[in-house]
Design an enzyme around this catalytic site. Structure first.
Site, PDB file in Angstrom:
ATOM      1  N   ARG A 183       2.106   0.873  -5.834  1.00  0.00           N
ATOM      2  CA  ARG A 183       2.113   0.019  -4.643  1.00  0.00           C
ATOM      3  C   ARG A 183       0.757  -0.638  -4.382  1.00  0.00           C
ATOM      4  NH1 ARG A 183       6.583   0.944  -1.543  1.00  0.00           N
ATOM      5  NH2 ARG A 183       5.594  -0.011   0.250  1.00  0.00           N
ATOM      6  N   TRP A 227      -3.655  -1.918  -1.625  1.00  0.00           N
ATOM      7  CA  TRP A 227      -3.666  -3.245  -2.255  1.00  0.00           C
ATOM      8  C   TRP A 227      -4.285  -4.170  -1.209  1.00  0.00           C
ATOM      9  CZ3 TRP A 227      -1.328  -8.142  -1.501  1.00  0.00           C
ATOM     10  CH2 TRP A 227      -1.366  -8.991  -2.608  1.00  0.00           C
ATOM     11  N   HIS A 229       7.955 -34.483 -23.123  1.00  0.00           N
ATOM     12  CA  HIS A 229       7.543 -35.290 -21.963  1.00  0.00           C
ATOM     13  C   HIS A 229       6.155 -34.887 -21.441  1.00  0.00           C
ATOM     14  CE1 HIS A 229      11.423 -37.203 -21.864  1.00  0.00           C
ATOM     15  NE2 HIS A 229      12.012 -36.015 -21.857  1.00  0.00           N
ATOM     16  N   GLU A 259       1.481 -11.438 -16.747  1.00  0.00           N
ATOM     17  CA  GLU A 259       1.103 -10.379 -15.805  1.00  0.00           C
ATOM     18  C   GLU A 259       0.602  -9.123 -16.491  1.00  0.00           C
ATOM     19  OE1 GLU A 259       5.657  -9.100 -14.479  1.00  0.00           O
ATOM     20  OE2 GLU A 259       4.077  -9.056 -13.000  1.00  0.00           O
ATOM     21  N   LYS A 316       6.135 -12.327 -17.794  1.00  0.00           N
ATOM     22  CA  LYS A 316       5.847 -10.975 -18.277  1.00  0.00           C
ATOM     23  C   LYS A 316       4.548 -10.963 -19.073  1.00  0.00           C
ATOM     24  CE  LYS A 316       7.707  -8.933 -16.552  1.00  0.00           C
ATOM     25  NZ  LYS A 316       8.616  -8.804 -15.462  1.00  0.00           N
ATOM     26  N   CYS A 336       0.859  -1.173   0.000  1.00  0.00           N
ATOM     27  CA  CYS A 336       0.000   0.000   0.000  1.00  0.00           C
ATOM     28  C   CYS A 336       0.897   1.224   0.000  1.00  0.00           C
ATOM     29  CB  CYS A 336      -0.885   0.031   1.244  1.00  0.00           C
ATOM     30  SG  CYS A 336      -1.975  -1.394   1.375  1.00  0.00           S
ATOM     31  N   ASN A 368       0.405   0.798   6.175  1.00  0.00           N
ATOM     32  CA  ASN A 368       0.919  -0.184   5.213  1.00  0.00           C
ATOM     33  C   ASN A 368       1.541  -1.314   6.028  1.00  0.00           C
ATOM     34  OD1 ASN A 368       2.054  -1.491   2.983  1.00  0.00           O
ATOM     35  ND2 ASN A 368       3.908  -0.246   3.093  1.00  0.00           N
ATOM     36  N   GLY A 369       1.168  -2.548   5.740  1.00  0.00           N
ATOM     37  CA  GLY A 369       1.714  -3.680   6.494  1.00  0.00           C
ATOM     38  C   GLY A 369       0.592  -4.605   6.911  1.00  0.00           C
ATOM     39  N   GLU A 425      10.897 -15.995 -17.542  1.00  0.00           N
ATOM     40  CA  GLU A 425      10.622 -14.572 -17.380  1.00  0.00           C
ATOM     41  C   GLU A 425       9.700 -14.068 -18.497  1.00  0.00           C
ATOM     42  OE1 GLU A 425      10.695 -12.538 -15.177  1.00  0.00           O
ATOM     43  OE2 GLU A 425      10.681 -10.558 -16.096  1.00  0.00           O
ATOM     44  N   LYS A 449       3.445  -3.525  -6.866  1.00  0.00           N
ATOM     45  CA  LYS A 449       4.887  -3.551  -7.152  1.00  0.00           C
ATOM     46  C   LYS A 449       5.680  -4.185  -6.017  1.00  0.00           C
ATOM     47  CE  LYS A 449       8.432  -2.097  -9.681  1.00  0.00           C
ATOM     48  NZ  LYS A 449       8.627  -2.924 -10.882  1.00  0.00           N
TER      49      LYS A 449
HETATM   50  O1  M6R Z   1      10.824  -6.373  -5.419  1.00  0.00           O
HETATM   51  P1  M6R Z   1      11.103  -7.806  -5.709  1.00  0.00           P
HETATM   52  O2  M6R Z   1      12.119  -7.981  -6.802  1.00  0.00           O
HETATM   53  O3  M6R Z   1      11.481  -8.584  -4.503  1.00  0.00           O
HETATM   54  O4  M6R Z   1       9.742  -8.381  -6.242  1.00  0.00           O
HETATM   55  C1  M6R Z   1       9.598  -9.733  -6.530  1.00  0.00           C
HETATM   56  C2  M6R Z   1       8.343  -9.972  -7.341  1.00  0.00           C
HETATM   57  O5  M6R Z   1       7.213  -9.596  -6.614  1.00  0.00           O
HETATM   58  C3  M6R Z   1       8.372  -9.217  -8.670  1.00  0.00           C
HETATM   59  O6  M6R Z   1       9.501  -9.550  -9.423  1.00  0.00           O
HETATM   60  C4  M6R Z   1       7.117  -9.518  -9.474  1.00  0.00           C
HETATM   61  O7  M6R Z   1       7.138 -10.838  -9.917  1.00  0.00           O
HETATM   62  C5  M6R Z   1       6.969  -8.542 -10.638  1.00  0.00           C
HETATM   63  N1  M6R Z   1       5.586  -8.242 -10.827  1.00  0.00           N
HETATM   64  C6  M6R Z   1       7.512  -9.053 -11.892  1.00  0.00           C
HETATM   65  O8  M6R Z   1       7.295  -8.244 -12.981  1.00  0.00           O
END
Ligand code: M6R
Length: 616
Positions: free
Chosen positions: A27, A79, A512, A496, A493, A2, A105-106, A489, A611
């Site tokens: 956030r 969030w 397999h 998401e 990407k 948040c 936040n937390g 990756e 994020k």
């Molecule tokens: O801040 P961090 O690198 O620790 O975050 C890890 C993941 O939450 C972050 O990489 C997430 O998978 C992203 N949305 C990827 O684009």
């Protein structure tokens, strides 16, 4: 997770809070709200709370025409964790009498117990959130102390969990009380007021000198100053951090979205991450490691722990560390690592990779590893973040602020940093000569220009490949070695940002099982760059082609043969296999973004994501 912002000063609080929340929206963007001090008809101070489900823009519309006289307030962008996104669950939360408001936040882990206790004493709850207990705890403490800072300090003693919080009271106009434990809070003084935020990006227009509060530190802000205290209420003088990154980072600078802007910044990230890393005599210089060469030489096992995209950077690192240093390297999802009983000795190096430096799973894993006696080294993008502070040493990835929720430039910064670490381990262990290190370093630096070439020349090819994928139900990403690592990756990407289902497999694994998915037109995105396994990957692709797959190949410039099986080819310049992950990741990022744009998705703020993930 948040975002929190608070201001008290001479200017219109509403405008400052909305601008800050907009910058903190990465956030969380399920709901947003503000509490502004106001004046009642009888002249007394009130708190005017406005919340709205959805993004900050909606809150801004709600506040249009709202009294602009208020010069003190707190704001929040959420969030959702406890309770669905709704106006009732949006922050700020208030005390029963509405005279105290809190943003947080937390996670309050003992919130259910606290809530029951508070309810038994007559407090009435109006939300499903954990945060609301804070407002009522502060209310009770305020009745005893008649001092907001003291009340917040006392409330914190009842809480188990993580918090970055800011509170205001209608009975102390102009005062904001702030507390922190395990959730980031930065505080700063501008020329016309005092500011609080979860991230410097929200206050960088006002000041570049900020205090990153430590756990157990408190701040009391007034329009004219800030007092810092410890948990006993004793005054402290915390360290001031100067923020030197460019304010343009916070703006799109002519790009349609932050994701594209950040992808295009990657040549600079490579260059900046390498600046000053090689001495004239060919020695790598990573002073921040916090380990002597003798200590490094004793390392006999490496764990890379990380989440999401950062985990994928770890997969790349495993290939490099094992190849160059000849020591075993395991890559573990941080969320799993601490629930196993990994083999850790004093000669184990744990490398924690985290863009934000505040991912709860990664932090918990670091703490666990340290207790078990490992040396912990952090790779993060955020100066002074918890991962940086809780590691024995740290490399900063020099990506500058990354705003799009999907990581791109920080991923490249992580891979470059991990590559340096692998080279250093190889050098210290006598597996790489100084001459080899020099040559590798030069080639690593060359990837900046190679990425630029991809950005300049392959956008049309990526666009056409995206058109071929955009209506699919699902897609597969395949490769071997480095190609497999970045396929994971690529798939993440695409998922998401475009909400198109995608999976990644080591190409040899297709036969397999996953090959059963292939039917005519099924998109297979393959990393077929020149590598020791090139011929094997091509054979695996032929098996897909035979079953009607639509093949999009990432190939090495000059490879014309690949066109015989690929429907679309995106080229990357010739590069040593060890560095192919750096360059080949870029077209995968561009592809995901293009597909997302074509599907009408919000590429910078994908649904359900945030994020920084500060909950386990
Ligand atoms: O801040 P961090 O690198 O620790 O975050 C890890 C993941 O939450 C972050 O990489 C997430 O998978 C992203 N949305 C990827 O684009």
């Amino acid at each position: 997770m948040c975002g929190i912002v608070a201001y008290t000063g001479e200017d219109t609080a509403k405008d400052i809070l909305l601008a800050g929340l907009k910058r903190l929206e990465y956030r969380g963007y399920d709901s947003a709200g503000v509490a502004l001090e106001g004046i009642a008809p009888d002249g007394s101070t009130t708190l005017d709370v406005t919340c709205r489900v959805g993004k900050v823009m909606g809150l801004a519309s709600e506040l249009e025409g709202h009294d602009a006289a208020s010069t003190c307030g707190i704001g929040h962008t959420r969030w959702a964790t406890h309770g669905k996104p709704s106006v009732a669950n949006a922050h700020p939360h208030t005390s029963c009498d509405g005279r105290i408001a809190v943003v947080h936040n937390g996670i309050i882990e003992n919130f259910a117990e606290l809530r029951d206790e508070l309810a038994s004493r007559g407090h009435v709850f109006t939300s499903e959130t954990d945060t609301e207990v804070l407002a009522h705890l502060v209310e009770e403490a305020y009745a005893r102390h008649a001092d907001l800072m003291a009340a917040v300090r006392e409330a914190c003693t009842h809480v188990v969990g993580a918090y970055g919080m800011a509170a205001v009271s209608a009975d102390e106009p102009g005062v904001i009380a702030v507390a922190r434990k395990d959730s980031p809070i930065v505080v700063g003084r501008g020329e016309r007021g005092s500011y609080v935020a979860s991230d410097v990006i929200a206050l960088i227009d006002a000041t570049r000198d900020v205090v990153v509060l430590e756990d157990g530190q408190f701040a009391r802000l007034t329009p004219t100053g800030i007092e810092y205290t410890d948990d006993a209420g004793e005054p402290i003088e915390p360290a001031v951090t100067h923020i030197d990154w460019d304010v343009d980072t916070a703006e799109k600078g002519g790009y349609p979205d932050f994701m594209l802007k950040e992808i295009c910044e990657q040549p600079r990230v490579v260059r900046d991450t390498l600046v000053g890393r090689l001495s004239a005599t060919g020695e790598l210089d990573i002073d921040e490691l916090g380990l002597t060469f003798e200590e490094l030489d004793l390392i006999d096992r490496v764990y890379v722990i990380a989440c999401g995209t950062s985990y994928h950077a770890g997969l790349v690192a495993k290939n490099l560390i094992e190849a160059w240093a000849r020591i075993p390297c395991e890559v573990e999802a941080a969320s799993e690592f601490r629930y196993r009983n990994p083999i850790i000795t004093p000669s184990t190096l744990v490398v924690a990779v985290s863009q934000s430096g505040e991912t709860a799973d990664t932090l918990a894993a670091i703490r666990d590893a340290r207790i078990k006696g490992a040396k912990v080294f952090g790779i993060t993008n955020v100066v002074g973040s918890p991962v940086a502070r809780e590691s024995d040493g740290v490399i900063y990835t020099k990506a500058n602020k990354e705003i799009a929720v999907a990581s791109t430039k920080s991923f490249i910064g992580q891979i470059v940093s991990l590559t340096l670490l692998a080279m250093l381990l190889g050098q210290v262990k006598g597996k790489l000569t100084t001459g080899q290190v020099r040559m590798l370093f030069r080639e690593l630096g060359d990837t900046a220009a190679q990425i630029q070439w991809i950005l300049d020349s392959q956008r049309t090819a990526v666009h056409e490949a995206a058109l071929a994928c955009k209506d699919a139900q699902s897609a597969l990403f395949v490769g071997r070695g480095m190609g497999a690592a970045i396929s994971y990756e690529g798939a993440l990407k695409l998922k998401e940002v475009s909400y198109l289902h995608a999976e990644a497999y080591a190409a040899g694994e297709m036969k397999h099982g996953p090959i059963a998915l292939i039917d005519p037109g099924f998109p297979v995105i393959a990393v077929t760059t020149k590598s020791p396994t090139y011929d094997k990957v091509v054979s695996n692709l032929k098996e897909c082609e035979a079953r009607g797959a639509k093949i999009i190949a990432l190939a090495t410039q000059g490879d014309e043969d690949i066109k015989q099986i690929a429907d679309h080819v995106i080229y990357i310049p010739p590069v040593r296999d060890a560095f192919s992950a750096i360059t080949a990741s870029v077209p995968l990022q561009l592809l995901a973004r293009e597909v997302a744009v074509m599907r009408g998705c919000d590429v910078d703020q994908p649904r359900n994501l945030a994020k920084s993930v500060t909950v386990e």
